[in-house]
Write a protein that holds these residues in place. Sequence first.
Motif: not given
Length: 91
Positions: A59-71
Amino acid sequence: MTDHYTTLGLSSAATLADVKKAFRQKASFWHPDKNAAPAAPARFRAVQQAYEVLSDADRRQAYDDNRRRNLLDSPLETAREIWTPYFNQLL
């Protein structure tokens, strides 16, 4: 959307031990049985949710990936969402 790292007062490079320690401290402080503030239940739930995401590797990896994509998609808006709560906590 809230930033789970900000909720726990951590950087994105935090280890699992850091996440657990921050969770215990924040959960203890915001627990509605110990904190009579009107915002305590909502803050406690936010701390729980942040811990659930950041303590699970997938879940953390998915959250971090989404965070980077949004950025990358909208950097100013995303940066504002990430940093505004952090700076508000400092004031």
